[in-house]
Write a protein that holds these residues in place. Structure first.
Motif, PDB file in Angstrom:
ATOM      1  N   CYS A  10       0.835  -1.201   0.000  1.00  0.00           N
ATOM      2  CA  CYS A  10       0.000   0.000   0.000  1.00  0.00           C
ATOM      3  C   CYS A  10       0.871   1.252   0.000  1.00  0.00           C
ATOM      4  N   LYS A  11       0.338   2.311  -0.557  1.00  0.00           N
ATOM      5  CA  LYS A  11       1.038   3.596  -0.538  1.00  0.00           C
ATOM      6  C   LYS A  11       0.823   4.235   0.828  1.00  0.00           C
ATOM      7  N   ILE A  12       1.938   4.627   1.461  1.00  0.00           N
ATOM      8  CA  ILE A  12       1.845   5.269   2.771  1.00  0.00           C
ATOM      9  C   ILE A  12       2.664   6.552   2.784  1.00  0.00           C
ATOM     10  N   GLY A  13       2.324   7.416   3.717  1.00  0.00           N
ATOM     11  CA  GLY A  13       3.082   8.629   3.973  1.00  0.00           C
ATOM     12  C   GLY A  13       3.804   8.464   5.294  1.00  0.00           C
ATOM     13  N   LEU A  14       5.003   8.972   5.357  1.00  0.00           N
ATOM     14  CA  LEU A  14       5.830   8.833   6.560  1.00  0.00           C
ATOM     15  C   LEU A  14       6.424  10.194   6.881  1.00  0.00           C
ATOM     16  N   GLU A  23       6.643   9.697   0.738  1.00  0.00           N
ATOM     17  CA  GLU A  23       5.554   8.827   0.314  1.00  0.00           C
ATOM     18  C   GLU A  23       6.147   7.706  -0.506  1.00  0.00           C
ATOM     19  N   GLY A  24       5.651   6.501  -0.267  1.00  0.00           N
ATOM     20  CA  GLY A  24       6.123   5.350  -1.017  1.00  0.00           C
ATOM     21  C   GLY A  24       5.252   4.145  -0.750  1.00  0.00           C
ATOM     22  N   ILE A  25       5.643   3.051  -1.362  1.00  0.00           N
ATOM     23  CA  ILE A  25       4.928   1.791  -1.223  1.00  0.00           C
ATOM     24  C   ILE A  25       5.567   1.003  -0.081  1.00  0.00           C
ATOM     25  N   LEU A  26       4.749   0.588   0.884  1.00  0.00           N
ATOM     26  CA  LEU A  26       5.264  -0.176   2.012  1.00  0.00           C
ATOM     27  C   LEU A  26       5.780  -1.515   1.498  1.00  0.00           C
ATOM     28  N   TYR A  27       7.089  -1.721   1.616  1.00  0.00           N
ATOM     29  CA  TYR A  27       7.745  -2.915   1.100  1.00  0.00           C
ATOM     30  C   TYR A  27       7.882  -3.986   2.175  1.00  0.00           C
ATOM     31  N   THR A  28       8.382  -3.599   3.337  1.00  0.00           N
ATOM     32  CA  THR A  28       8.511  -4.566   4.425  1.00  0.00           C
ATOM     33  C   THR A  28       8.655  -3.852   5.766  1.00  0.00           C
ATOM     34  N   ILE A  29       8.345  -4.584   6.818  1.00  0.00           N
ATOM     35  CA  ILE A  29       8.535  -4.133   8.195  1.00  0.00           C
ATOM     36  C   ILE A  29       9.398  -5.178   8.884  1.00  0.00           C
ATOM     37  N   ASP A  30      10.508  -4.751   9.450  1.00  0.00           N
ATOM     38  CA  ASP A  30      11.404  -5.670  10.158  1.00  0.00           C
ATOM     39  C   ASP A  30      11.294  -5.371  11.650  1.00  0.00           C
ATOM     40  N   VAL A  41      10.055   5.709  -3.509  1.00  0.00           N
ATOM     41  CA  VAL A  41       9.883   6.751  -2.495  1.00  0.00           C
ATOM     42  C   VAL A  41      10.155   8.137  -3.057  1.00  0.00           C
ATOM     43  N   LYS A  42       9.276   9.063  -2.728  1.00  0.00           N
ATOM     44  CA  LYS A  42       9.451  10.470  -3.065  1.00  0.00           C
ATOM     45  C   LYS A  42       9.579  11.247  -1.765  1.00  0.00           C
ATOM     46  N   CYS A  43      10.551  12.178  -1.734  1.00  0.00           N
ATOM     47  CA  CYS A  43      10.759  13.021  -0.558  1.00  0.00           C
ATOM     48  C   CYS A  43      10.160  14.398  -0.824  1.00  0.00           C
ATOM     49  N   PHE A  44       9.286  14.845   0.061  1.00  0.00           N
ATOM     50  CA  PHE A  44       8.632  16.144  -0.079  1.00  0.00           C
ATOM     51  C   PHE A  44       9.280  17.210   0.793  1.00  0.00           C
ATOM     52  N   GLY A  45      10.372  16.859   1.479  1.00  0.00           N
ATOM     53  CA  GLY A  45      11.076  17.820   2.323  1.00  0.00           C
ATOM     54  C   GLY A  45      10.278  18.177   3.556  1.00  0.00           C
TER      55      GLY A  45
END
Length: 97
Positions: A10-14, A23-30, A41-45
């Motif tokens: 899913c696309k999430i914002g962090l 913003e990017g696609i959630l790839y994995t959680i460790d 991932v795109k960085c919006f500053g």
């Protein structure tokens, strides 16, 4: 597999503690290393958020970025749980390409 991690893909914002939004696609959680990996991932500053180190947005799209969990301030879902290319959440689906 999909039922234990329903937001993978899913696309999430962090928002980082440094006030940068990504913003990017959630790839994995460790869980062991307390990291989250986003893909595409795109960085919006900092987008005007108060900080000692303002950062402008970047035009680049990064293939993968690994984030340290302790440096994440907020995470938001940018898409509904039906984010696997329009497919319904189904525990039988492991990966969609």
């Amino acid at each position: 597999m999909a039922s234990t991690k329903p937001y993978i893909g899913c696309k999430i914002g962090l928002l980082s503690k440094a006030q940068n939004r990504y913003e990017g696609i959630l790839y994995t959680i460790d869980k062991n290393n307390s990291t989250i990996v986003l893909a595409k991932v795109k960085c919006f500053g900092t987008e005007g958020r108060p900080t000692d180190r303002p950062t402008p947005p970047k035009d680049d799209v990064y293939e993968y970025i690994t984030f340290r969990g302790s440096d994440i301030k907020d995470i938001t879902l940018c898409e509904s749980p039906m984010c696997h290319h329009g497919l319904p959440p189904d525990p039988a689906i492991i990966q969609v390409q």
